[in-house]
Scaffold this motif. Structure first.
Motif, short mmCIF file in Angstrom:
data_model
loop_
_atom_site.label_atom_id
_atom_site.label_comp_id
_atom_site.label_asym_id
_atom_site.label_seq_id
_atom_site.Cartn_x
_atom_site.Cartn_y
_atom_site.Cartn_z
N TYR A 64 27.46 47.82 38.93
CA TYR A 64 28.31 49.02 39.01
C TYR A 64 29.60 48.91 38.19
CZ TYR A 64 25.48 50.81 42.85
OH TYR A 64 24.45 51.29 43.59
N THR A 65 30.29 47.79 38.38
CA THR A 65 31.68 47.74 37.91
C THR A 65 31.78 47.68 36.39
OG1 THR A 65 32.12 46.55 39.92
CG2 THR A 65 33.86 46.51 38.28
N TYR A 66 31.06 46.75 35.77
CA TYR A 66 31.19 46.60 34.32
C TYR A 66 30.71 47.86 33.59
CZ TYR A 66 32.12 41.65 35.40
OH TYR A 66 32.66 40.49 35.91
N ALA A 97 26.45 41.96 47.11
CA ALA A 97 27.52 40.96 47.11
C ALA A 97 28.29 41.05 45.79
CB ALA A 97 26.93 39.57 47.30
N LEU A 98 29.45 40.41 45.72
CA LEU A 98 30.36 40.57 44.59
C LEU A 98 29.71 40.48 43.21
CD1 LEU A 98 33.22 40.74 43.34
CD2 LEU A 98 33.33 38.25 43.56
N LEU A 99 29.01 39.36 42.91
CA LEU A 99 28.59 39.16 41.52
C LEU A 99 27.55 40.18 41.06
CD1 LEU A 99 28.78 35.24 41.35
CD2 LEU A 99 30.51 36.93 40.67
N PRO A 100 26.48 40.45 41.83
CA PRO A 100 25.58 41.53 41.40
C PRO A 100 26.24 42.90 41.39
CG PRO A 100 24.84 40.56 43.51
CD PRO A 100 25.96 39.70 42.98
N TRP A 101 27.19 43.13 42.28
CA TRP A 101 27.91 44.42 42.32
C TRP A 101 28.73 44.61 41.04
CZ3 TRP A 101 33.30 45.12 42.59
CH2 TRP A 101 33.74 46.41 42.92
N LEU A 102 29.37 43.54 40.58
CA LEU A 102 30.14 43.64 39.33
C LEU A 102 29.22 44.02 38.17
CD1 LEU A 102 32.50 40.50 39.57
CD2 LEU A 102 33.22 42.90 39.63
N GLU A 103 28.07 43.35 38.11
CA GLU A 103 27.13 43.60 37.00
C GLU A 103 26.53 45.01 37.08
OE1 GLU A 103 25.97 41.39 34.63
OE2 GLU A 103 27.08 39.61 35.31
N PHE A 148 33.10 45.56 52.81
CA PHE A 148 32.07 46.30 52.07
C PHE A 148 31.12 45.37 51.34
CE2 PHE A 148 30.70 48.97 48.39
CZ PHE A 148 30.13 50.01 49.10
N LEU A 149 31.69 44.34 50.68
CA LEU A 149 30.83 43.41 49.92
C LEU A 149 30.38 42.21 50.76
CD1 LEU A 149 32.65 43.29 46.43
CD2 LEU A 149 30.69 44.69 47.10
N GLY A 150 30.75 42.21 52.02
CA GLY A 150 30.34 41.09 52.89
C GLY A 150 30.90 39.77 52.42
N THR A 180 44.06 47.93 48.59
CA THR A 180 42.81 48.66 48.86
C THR A 180 41.63 48.09 48.07
OG1 THR A 180 43.26 50.25 47.08
CG2 THR A 180 43.99 50.86 49.31
N ASP A 181 41.90 47.47 46.91
CA ASP A 181 40.83 46.93 46.06
C ASP A 181 39.69 47.92 45.84
OD1 ASP A 181 39.71 45.00 44.38
OD2 ASP A 181 38.47 44.18 46.00
N VAL A 182 40.05 49.19 45.63
CA VAL A 182 39.02 50.14 45.20
C VAL A 182 38.38 49.61 43.92
CG1 VAL A 182 38.91 52.37 43.99
CG2 VAL A 182 39.90 52.23 46.29
N THR A 242 44.51 47.09 43.38
CA THR A 242 43.43 48.06 43.28
C THR A 242 43.01 48.20 41.81
OG1 THR A 242 42.65 50.16 44.18
CG2 THR A 242 44.79 50.21 43.06
N HIS A 243 41.94 48.95 41.57
CA HIS A 243 41.36 49.06 40.22
C HIS A 243 41.24 50.52 39.84
CE1 HIS A 243 39.88 44.78 40.08
NE2 HIS A 243 39.97 44.93 41.40
N LEU A 244 42.06 50.95 38.88
CA LEU A 244 42.04 52.37 38.48
C LEU A 244 40.65 52.84 38.02
CD1 LEU A 244 44.67 54.32 36.41
CD2 LEU A 244 42.27 54.41 35.79
N ARG A 274 41.14 38.86 34.45
CA ARG A 274 40.37 39.44 35.57
C ARG A 274 40.05 38.41 36.66
NH1 ARG A 274 36.70 43.97 35.14
NH2 ARG A 274 36.48 44.47 37.31
N PHE A 275 39.41 37.32 36.29
CA PHE A 275 39.21 36.17 37.18
C PHE A 275 38.66 35.03 36.35
CE2 PHE A 275 34.70 36.99 39.29
CZ PHE A 275 34.19 37.48 38.11
N ALA A 276 38.60 33.84 36.93
CA ALA A 276 38.23 32.65 36.15
C ALA A 276 36.87 32.82 35.48
CB ALA A 276 38.23 31.42 37.06
#
Ligand code: GUN
Ligand code: FE
Length: 437
Positions: free
Chosen positions: A97-99, A89-95, A295-297, A317-319, A75-77, A201-203
């Motif tokens: 929201y996440t970062y 999807a994952l990559l736009p979601w990272l850009e 959630f991210l399909g 959980t990968d919150v 999971t991600h604190l 984090r990932f490759a």
């Protein structure tokens, strides 16, 4: 630090105790005693001899289920605050929201408030051991370790290391990352139930030098290493483009020394047979994150297939791509997505409730090399949760539910889980969470 002044040294309650990947002991009334060090010294449906009970402060729960504390393996604190926001999807979601969210942890007041909130909510969800990615900033990482220690749960934590293709404020150069790992190891590793996890984090966000440093550092210091693999098909394509010398995503990590027995690989949805063989040979763990993948399909990881192929597996959980910190909800999702996969892929992929519960407790403990966790047995740690399963009841107001055996109650706990269901959590026999306290 314990949140309750009352110290217990035993419990009498109904117990569900995972045994293996398809089974559990169901005891309508069990006696569990632990010693001053928090090790279980007695576990049985038979009451212990009276002289063993003398002077003990037993926790007696008539209408509750005790089970081993839940273990969240991925999971991600810093992401908890925005759980359930956005479903790109994952990559736009990272850009999108996440970062930006993780960048907020440069502010120590954000890091303090969010770390305390995260561990409080993890315990309230019944998680007694958590493995989490942190924000990359050194002060935020220190704050997270200190907050985990104050909360009393077991925490495996590491700053998310990134040195390319992310916003500048999240970048850590390889040399700086190595120094940070050294100082965190010296200050926090194997203290106050915490461990440091090396976390490229990932490759896509790591240079070859960063991956190599992480592989070397984790091996040399016998640390866990966590990263993401093959979650989303666009991500896989981008990784192969970034590392053209590697034939597969798994090979990228392997070439840089990142695949070993203490490697936890999040997702692993789209792995090829060759990658599965490589990961199995290296004895790394693939961690299923079903609510996040839904959630991210991203797809559905074939847990049953991996498990039957003798891969080491986990569940997390990968919150915040996962929508809550509840491993009970994650266990439910694990069974539900397996049914969808079985239907659409025409596979025999079913996962029952006891398999999901085993993975969320004993299975995840074994993935961490902790045979002393995730199952009640003499000598194991008294990490346990008490569930008020009346909150899942369909029959109230004095009537009796006709479906009231312990396996049936467990079905309701998983499929009708409620945010307040965990009434208490103990780690090493000490109360770390009590609802309403
Ligand atoms: N891959 C790289 N970083 C992340 C993250 O924060 N969440 C998820 N779900 N996948 C990732
Ligand atoms: Fe993740």
């Amino acid at each position: 630090m314990s949140i309750s002044k009352i110290q217990y040294d035993g419990i009498v309650a109904a117990v569900v105790n995972p045994t293996d990947d398809a089974g559990a002991e169901f005891l309508e009334k069990a006696f569990l005693l632990w010693d001053k060090t928090g090790a279980i010294e007695y576990f049985s449906a038979e009451p212990p001899a009276l002289d063993r009970l003398n002077g003990r402060n037993m926790l007696v729960r008539e209408h509750a289920i005790a089970m081993p504390g839940l273990i969240d393996l991925h999971t991600h604190l810093p992401q908890y605050e925005f759980a359930a926001q956005g479903a790109d999807a994952l990559l736009p979601w990272l850009e999108r929201y996440t970062y930006p969210q993780e960048a907020r942890f440069a502010d120590e007041t954000v890091a303090i408030a969010q770390s305390e909130n995260f561990f409080r909510h993890a315990l309230a969800a019944g998680t007694t051991t958590v493995v989490a990615y942190l924000a990359p900033h050194a002060p935020a990482a220190k704050i997270a370790f200190e907050s985990a220690a104050a909360s009393g749960l077991r925490a495996y934590l590491g700053p998310s290391l990134m040195d390319r293709a992310v916003p500048e404020s999240l970048v850590t150069a390889t040399r700086t990352a190595e120094e940070l790992l050294q100082s965190l190891a010296a200050a926090y590793h194997k203290r106050n139930r915490c461990e440091l996890v090396v976390t490229p984090r990932f490759a896509l966000s790591c240079s070859p030098e960063m991956l190599k440093m992480c592989g070397d550092f984790s091996r040399k210091n016998n640390l866990f290493l966590q990263t993401h693999i093959s979650e989303n098909t666009d991500e896989v394509a981008a990784a192969l483009k970034m590392f053209p010398q590697s034939e597969s995503y798994a090979e990228i990590y392997d070439k840089h020394g990142c695949l070993h027995q203490k490697t936890l690989l999040g997702h692993g949805v789209h792995l090829t047979p060759d990658e599965l063989a490589l990961i199995r040979e290296r004895q790394s763990v693939v961690v299923h994150c079903p609510t996040s993948n839904a959630f991210l399909g991203s797809g559905i990881m074939p847990w049953r297939k991996y498990h039957e192929n003798h891969m080491r597996t986990g569940l997390g959980t990968d919150v915040a791509a996962g929508t809550s910190l509840s491993m009970l909800a994650e266990a439910r999702a694990m069974t539900e997505v397996a049914k969808l996969r079985a239907h659409f892929m025409k596979e025999n992929a079913k996962v029952n409730v006891t398999s999901a519960l085993w993975q969320a407790t004993r299975g995840n403990a074994l993935a961490l090399g902790r045979s002393d966790l995730g199952r009640f047995a003499v000598g194991n740690c008294a990490d346990l949760i008490v569930l008020d399963d009346k909150l899942a009841e369909t029959v109230t107001h004095g009537a009796r539910n006709n479906y009231d055996t312990l396996p049936e109650r467990l079905q309701r706990v998983i499929y009708r889980t409620h945010p307040n269901m965990v009434s208490m959590a103990l780690v090493d026999g000490g109360v770390v969470f009590a609802r309403g306290a």
